[in-house]
Design a protein around this motif. Sequence first.
Motif, PDB file in Angstrom:
ATOM      1  N   LEU A   1      10.513   1.964   2.721  1.00  0.00           N
ATOM      2  CA  LEU A   1       8.829   2.103   2.500  1.00  0.00           C
ATOM      3  C   LEU A   1       9.044   1.904   1.525  1.00  0.00           C
ATOM      4  N   HIS A   2       8.426   0.689   1.295  1.00  0.00           N
ATOM      5  CA  HIS A   2       7.909   0.380  -0.247  1.00  0.00           C
ATOM      6  C   HIS A   2       6.349   0.440  -0.766  1.00  0.00           C
ATOM      7  N   ILE A   3       6.112   1.829  -1.315  1.00  0.00           N
ATOM      8  CA  ILE A   3       4.714   1.760  -1.608  1.00  0.00           C
ATOM      9  C   ILE A   3       4.393   2.178  -2.516  1.00  0.00           C
ATOM     10  N   HIS A   4       3.258   1.749  -3.496  1.00  0.00           N
ATOM     11  CA  HIS A   4       2.874   2.103  -4.872  1.00  0.00           C
ATOM     12  C   HIS A   4       1.570   2.938  -4.614  1.00  0.00           C
ATOM     13  N   VAL A   5       1.305   3.595  -5.597  1.00  0.00           N
ATOM     14  CA  VAL A   5       0.087   4.349  -5.363  1.00  0.00           C
ATOM     15  C   VAL A   5      -0.889   4.186  -6.848  1.00  0.00           C
TER      16      VAL A   5
ATOM     17  N   GLY B   1       2.473   4.005 -10.176  1.00  0.00           N
ATOM     18  CA  GLY B   1       3.705   3.590  -9.558  1.00  0.00           C
ATOM     19  C   GLY B   1       4.787   3.605  -8.599  1.00  0.00           C
ATOM     20  N   HIS B   2       5.443   3.345  -8.531  1.00  0.00           N
ATOM     21  CA  HIS B   2       5.947   3.650  -7.181  1.00  0.00           C
ATOM     22  C   HIS B   2       6.003   5.057  -6.992  1.00  0.00           C
ATOM     23  N   LEU B   3       6.198   5.011  -5.503  1.00  0.00           N
ATOM     24  CA  LEU B   3       5.434   6.003  -4.986  1.00  0.00           C
ATOM     25  C   LEU B   3       6.993   6.672  -3.934  1.00  0.00           C
TER      26      LEU B   3
HETATM   27 FE    FE Z   1       7.752  -0.818  -6.401  1.00  0.00          FE
END
Ligand code: FE
Length: 143
Positions: A88-92, A104-106
Motif C-alpha cells: 500500500l502506497h498511501i499519502h494523507v 506525509g506518507h502514511l
Molecule cells: Fe510515498
Amino acid sequence: MYQYKATSDGRYLLSVDNHCEITAALAAFCEEKDIHSGIVGGLAAISEATFRFLDPATKQYVDKTFAEQMEVTCLTGNISRKDGVPYLHIHVTASRRDYSCIGGHLLTARVNGACELYVEDYGMDGVGRRFDPETGLNLYDFK
Ligand code: FE
C-alpha cells in the motif's frame, strides 16, 4: 476490522471499524478480495498516526508519530503487490484541533470515529514493486 459493500463495477466502499488501524485493515481487505492492483481514497477521524518522510539526500526514512485527534482530510494511494503481499502506497493530509494540517506518507493510523474509504480493483496482475537504488524507493515494477 471493517465492513464493506461492493458496487456493480468492481469498486468497494470500505468502513474501517472504530479503534482499528487503517493500513492493517486495508491490507486485510486486499487479501480477502485478492486485489493485486488498484487505488484507494477516503477520509477518517484518527487519534494517532505515524507518517513517513523520505529524505532524498540521505535516502533515509524519517518516521514521526502524532498522538492526537485529527481529521484525515485526504487519503489517497495505490495498491500493488510486493513479494506476494499487498503493498500500500498511501499519502494523507490530516487537520489538527487548531485547523492546521500535517501530512506525509502514511505508515499507520488508528481510527477514532469513522474511516470511510473507496477501493477500486483494477483487476490485473503484473503491478509489482522493485527497489530503486537511485531514489531509495520501491518503484512500480510492471510485468
Ligand atoms: Fe510515498
